[in-house]
Scaffold this motif. Structure first.
Motif, PDB file in Angstrom:
ATOM      1  N   ASP A 111       0.897  -1.289  -0.039  1.00 58.75           N
ATOM      2  CA  ASP A 111      -0.135   0.100   0.028  1.00 58.75           C
ATOM      3  C   ASP A 111       1.000   1.358   0.006  1.00 58.75           C
ATOM      4  OD1 ASP A 111      -1.760   2.322   0.604  1.00 58.75           O
ATOM      5  OD2 ASP A 111      -2.978   1.260   2.165  1.00 58.75           O
ATOM      6  N   GLU A 112       0.706   2.155  -1.134  1.00 58.59           N
ATOM      7  CA  GLU A 112       1.720   3.281  -1.060  1.00 58.59           C
ATOM      8  C   GLU A 112       1.778   4.210  -0.159  1.00 58.59           C
ATOM      9  OE1 GLU A 112      -1.406   3.836  -4.410  1.00 58.59           O
ATOM     10  OE2 GLU A 112      -0.379   2.210  -3.316  1.00 58.59           O
ATOM     11  N   ALA A 113       0.570   4.089   0.673  1.00 57.64           N
ATOM     12  CA  ALA A 113       0.490   4.830   1.687  1.00 57.64           C
ATOM     13  C   ALA A 113       1.307   4.481   3.011  1.00 57.64           C
ATOM     14  CB  ALA A 113      -0.832   5.194   2.073  1.00 57.64           C
ATOM     15  N   GLU A 114       1.626   3.438   3.058  1.00 57.74           N
ATOM     16  CA  GLU A 114       2.425   2.653   4.262  1.00 57.74           C
ATOM     17  C   GLU A 114       3.850   2.985   4.238  1.00 57.74           C
ATOM     18  OE1 GLU A 114      -1.063  -0.577   5.323  1.00 57.74           O
ATOM     19  OE2 GLU A 114       0.963  -1.283   4.216  1.00 57.74           O
ATOM     20  N   PHE A 115       4.487   2.566   5.293  1.00 67.75           N
ATOM     21  CA  PHE A 115       6.192   3.287   5.479  1.00 67.75           C
ATOM     22  C   PHE A 115       6.991   2.369   4.591  1.00 67.75           C
ATOM     23  CE2 PHE A 115       5.366  -0.172   9.075  1.00 67.75           C
ATOM     24  CZ  PHE A 115       6.636  -0.783   8.779  1.00 67.75           C
ATOM     25  N   ILE A 116       6.610   1.213   4.302  1.00 69.38           N
ATOM     26  CA  ILE A 116       7.557   0.466   3.305  1.00 69.38           C
ATOM     27  C   ILE A 116       7.576   0.837   1.977  1.00 69.38           C
ATOM     28  CG2 ILE A 116       7.612  -1.460   5.000  1.00 69.38           C
ATOM     29  CD1 ILE A 116       5.632  -2.998   2.752  1.00 69.38           C
ATOM     30  N   THR A 117       7.013   2.001   1.655  1.00 69.52           N
ATOM     31  CA  THR A 117       6.830   2.216   0.345  1.00 69.52           C
ATOM     32  C   THR A 117       8.364   2.823  -0.153  1.00 69.52           C
ATOM     33  OG1 THR A 117       4.468   3.116   0.220  1.00 69.52           O
ATOM     34  CG2 THR A 117       6.108   4.178  -1.372  1.00 69.52           C
ATOM     35  N   PRO A 118       8.811   2.347  -1.293  1.00 65.09           N
ATOM     36  CA  PRO A 118      10.243   2.681  -1.877  1.00 65.09           C
ATOM     37  C   PRO A 118      10.356   4.261  -2.192  1.00 65.09           C
ATOM     38  CG  PRO A 118       9.310   1.850  -3.421  1.00 65.09           C
ATOM     39  CD  PRO A 118       8.119   1.601  -2.434  1.00 65.09           C
ATOM     40  N   ILE A 121      13.775   7.244  -7.480  1.00 59.96           N
ATOM     41  CA  ILE A 121      15.089   7.931  -7.782  1.00 59.96           C
ATOM     42  C   ILE A 121      14.903   8.279  -9.503  1.00 59.96           C
ATOM     43  CG2 ILE A 121      16.628   7.031  -6.229  1.00 59.96           C
ATOM     44  CD1 ILE A 121      17.561   5.199  -8.678  1.00 59.96           C
ATOM     45  N   GLU A 122      13.782   7.817  -9.932  1.00 56.56           N
ATOM     46  CA  GLU A 122      13.578   7.969 -11.505  1.00 56.56           C
ATOM     47  C   GLU A 122      12.207   7.583 -11.714  1.00 56.56           C
ATOM     48  OE1 GLU A 122      15.149   6.955 -15.952  1.00 56.56           O
ATOM     49  OE2 GLU A 122      16.541   6.350 -14.151  1.00 56.56           O
ATOM     50  N   GLY A 123      11.373   8.510 -12.460  1.00 50.19           N
ATOM     51  CA  GLY A 123      10.090   8.066 -13.001  1.00 50.19           C
ATOM     52  C   GLY A 123       9.195   8.794 -11.749  1.00 50.19           C
ATOM     53  N   GLU A 124       8.254   7.853 -11.451  1.00 49.04           N
ATOM     54  CA  GLU A 124       7.020   8.152 -10.528  1.00 49.04           C
ATOM     55  C   GLU A 124       6.407   6.808  -9.904  1.00 49.04           C
ATOM     56  OE1 GLU A 124       4.250   9.990 -12.788  1.00 49.04           O
ATOM     57  OE2 GLU A 124       3.444   8.279 -13.734  1.00 49.04           O
ATOM     58  N   MET A 125       5.915   7.289  -8.775  1.00 46.92           N
ATOM     59  CA  MET A 125       5.175   5.934  -8.046  1.00 46.92           C
ATOM     60  C   MET A 125       4.064   5.316  -8.692  1.00 46.92           C
ATOM     61  SD  MET A 125       5.193   3.850  -5.334  1.00 46.92           S
ATOM     62  CE  MET A 125       6.358   4.799  -4.410  1.00 46.92           C
ATOM     63  N   PHE A 126       3.867   4.188  -8.478  1.00 45.18           N
ATOM     64  CA  PHE A 126       2.754   3.387  -9.565  1.00 45.18           C
ATOM     65  C   PHE A 126       1.345   3.801  -8.953  1.00 45.18           C
ATOM     66  CE2 PHE A 126       3.762   0.707  -5.628  1.00 45.18           C
ATOM     67  CZ  PHE A 126       2.502   0.517  -4.960  1.00 45.18           C
ATOM     68  N   ASP A 127       0.401   3.844  -9.906  1.00 47.05           N
ATOM     69  CA  ASP A 127      -0.780   4.308  -9.318  1.00 47.05           C
ATOM     70  C   ASP A 127      -1.794   3.630 -10.300  1.00 47.05           C
ATOM     71  OD1 ASP A 127      -2.935   6.044  -8.809  1.00 47.05           O
ATOM     72  OD2 ASP A 127      -2.535   7.586 -10.126  1.00 47.05           O
ATOM     73  N   GLY A 128      -2.251   2.603  -9.877  1.00 42.90           N
ATOM     74  CA  GLY A 128      -3.137   1.609 -10.591  1.00 42.90           C
ATOM     75  C   GLY A 128      -2.623   0.299 -10.963  1.00 42.90           C
ATOM     76  N   LYS A 129      -3.493  -0.534 -11.279  1.00 41.59           N
ATOM     77  CA  LYS A 129      -3.011  -1.879 -11.942  1.00 41.59           C
ATOM     78  C   LYS A 129      -2.251  -1.972 -13.149  1.00 41.59           C
ATOM     79  CE  LYS A 129      -4.788  -6.460 -13.277  1.00 41.59           C
ATOM     80  NZ  LYS A 129      -6.249  -7.147 -13.324  1.00 41.59           N
ATOM     81  N   GLY A 130      -1.349  -2.617 -12.945  1.00 44.16           N
ATOM     82  CA  GLY A 130      -0.331  -2.910 -13.946  1.00 44.16           C
ATOM     83  C   GLY A 130       0.845  -1.794 -14.123  1.00 44.16           C
ATOM     84  N   GLU A 131       0.874  -1.302 -13.025  1.00 47.86           N
ATOM     85  CA  GLU A 131       2.212  -0.134 -13.159  1.00 47.86           C
ATOM     86  C   GLU A 131       3.117  -0.678 -11.817  1.00 47.86           C
ATOM     87  OE1 GLU A 131       0.010   4.015 -14.658  1.00 47.86           O
ATOM     88  OE2 GLU A 131       0.877   3.759 -12.397  1.00 47.86           O
ATOM     89  N   VAL A 132       4.477  -0.955 -12.230  1.00 49.34           N
ATOM     90  CA  VAL A 132       5.381  -1.292 -11.264  1.00 49.34           C
ATOM     91  C   VAL A 132       6.596  -0.042 -11.047  1.00 49.34           C
ATOM     92  CG1 VAL A 132       4.854  -3.559 -11.491  1.00 49.34           C
ATOM     93  CG2 VAL A 132       6.915  -2.445 -12.930  1.00 49.34           C
TER      94      VAL A 132
END
Length: 355
Positions: A111-118, A121-132
């Motif tokens: 869950d990108e809202a939790e503390f283990i979110t990486p 350094i390049e690009g953006e955070m995943f947002d939705g199914k199929g993105e990594v």
């Protein structure tokens, strides 16, 4: 030290060979240490990245992440400072149009809202199914880039790389961070929507005051030590490095002893002139210290330089603390080996040595 240095200047080739042997052994020890440390780090990078204190796994999983299956609703019953859900799934990926170049990876559903979110350094955070979000090693070593479409070899699911992070490897495999929904499609393919979500672990940061039935707590350090092959790997390299340090001490000790025996007549003349055994012994120890220090430092410098030119695929990492400890240890043990020569010097009879 005056006597030791002058003797080295007089017999340059002889002592250059001693330094060369010490240098080769030191270089081998440092290089193996860098490989051992780098390989160990690639097993645990993604775990260290959490900055967590412990994990909650199912009791029947035997502290193994991929064998643990937990109902995510149990997370609501955990009383802890901070919690984060993790779904882990190993997979094999390849780029669209190049199904021969396959890579073993590990998907982390978070869950990108939790503390283990990486960190990105390049690009953006995943947002939705199929993105990594992928570890940067996939770009540096395997040629993946932002916007590339990757295929899962087990079920032909397709995903898109939208960002890169760093220091994210788990059991040597690069990590791809994504949503729970995407990990479900990695696991089950087209049947993902009909499958109930099960998480592999609840990551804990801070203190835990309440653990639901059916879950067991394990500290992060203990969890890392129980990773498949991790402890065996660390112990194997540790014993290899330890034996090499001992061998280095024995070799330098033998060299100094042989050189001392060759100079018995010279030491006998020095004693006859009134030079004490203590002074000669100090000279031999100082000479050993100089030879060992030059050999070890030369090996250390070349090791660090080698690390800068090695390919990214080689799991080599310099750890200056480890290198400093090994350097001091090798010099101390070499001096200890030279102490056997001191006994010979003390026993030299000037009259017999002169003949």
């Amino acid at each position: 030290m005056f006597l030791a240095l002058n003797e080295i200047r007089h017999s340059k080739l002889r002592y250059a060979l001693v330094i060369g042997v010490m240098f080769l052994i030191a270089y081998l020890v440092f290089f193996l240490t860098g490989l051992a440390y780098g390989l160990a780090q690639e097993n645990r990078m993604a775990i260290d990245k959490w900055e967590a204190d412990s994990l909650l796994l199912s009791e029947k999983a035997n502290d193994t992440l991929n064998m643990s299956m937990i109902d995510p609703k149990l997370a609501d019953e955990v009383e802890a400072d901070e919690t984060a859900l993790l779904v882990q799934a190993p997979a094999i990926i390849y780029q669209t149009g190049d199904n021969e170049a396959k890579e073993n990876v590990s998907f982390f559903g978070i869950d990108e809202a939790e503390f283990i979110t990486p960190n990105i350094i390049e690009g953006e955070m995943f947002d939705g199914k199929g993105e990594v979000v992928a570890d940067i090693s996939l770009k540096e070593n395997a040629g993946f880039d932002l916007g590339d479409t990757i295929n899962i070899s087990m079920n032909d699911e397709k995903m898109t790389i939208v960002g890169f992070t760093e220091n994210a490897k788990y059991s040597v495999s690069p990590v791809l961070y994504t949503s729970f929904e995407t990990v479900q499609s990695v696991r089950y393919g087209e049947m993902a929507e009909s499958q109930e979500l099960k998480v592999n672990a609840i990551i804990i940061r801070g203190e835990v005051s309440e653990i639901p039935d059916g879950l067991s707590q394990i500290g992060v350090t203990d969890f890392i030590n129980k990773l498949p092959g991790y402890s065996a790997q660390v112990l194997t390299f540790g014993f290899m490095i330890g034996f090499l340090v001992v061998i280095a001490a024995v070799v330098i000790g033998i060299f100094i002893y042989v050189l001392t025996m060759q100079k018995t007549a010279i030491f006998g003349v020095m004693k006859a002139q009134g030079i004490s055994s203590g002074y000669i012994a100090k000279s031999v120890i100082a000479q050993t210290f100089f030879l060992a220090t030059v050999g070890v430092l030369t090996g250390l410098i070349l090791t660090i330089a080698s690390g800068l030119v090695l390919p990214e695929a080689v799991p080599f990492q310099s750890n200056l603390i480890f290198f400093a400890f090994i350097s001091v240890l090798m010099i101390i043990i070499a001096i200890t080996g030279a102490l056997f020569s001191v006994r010979t010097i003390v026993k030299i009879d000037p009259l017999k040595a002169i003949g």
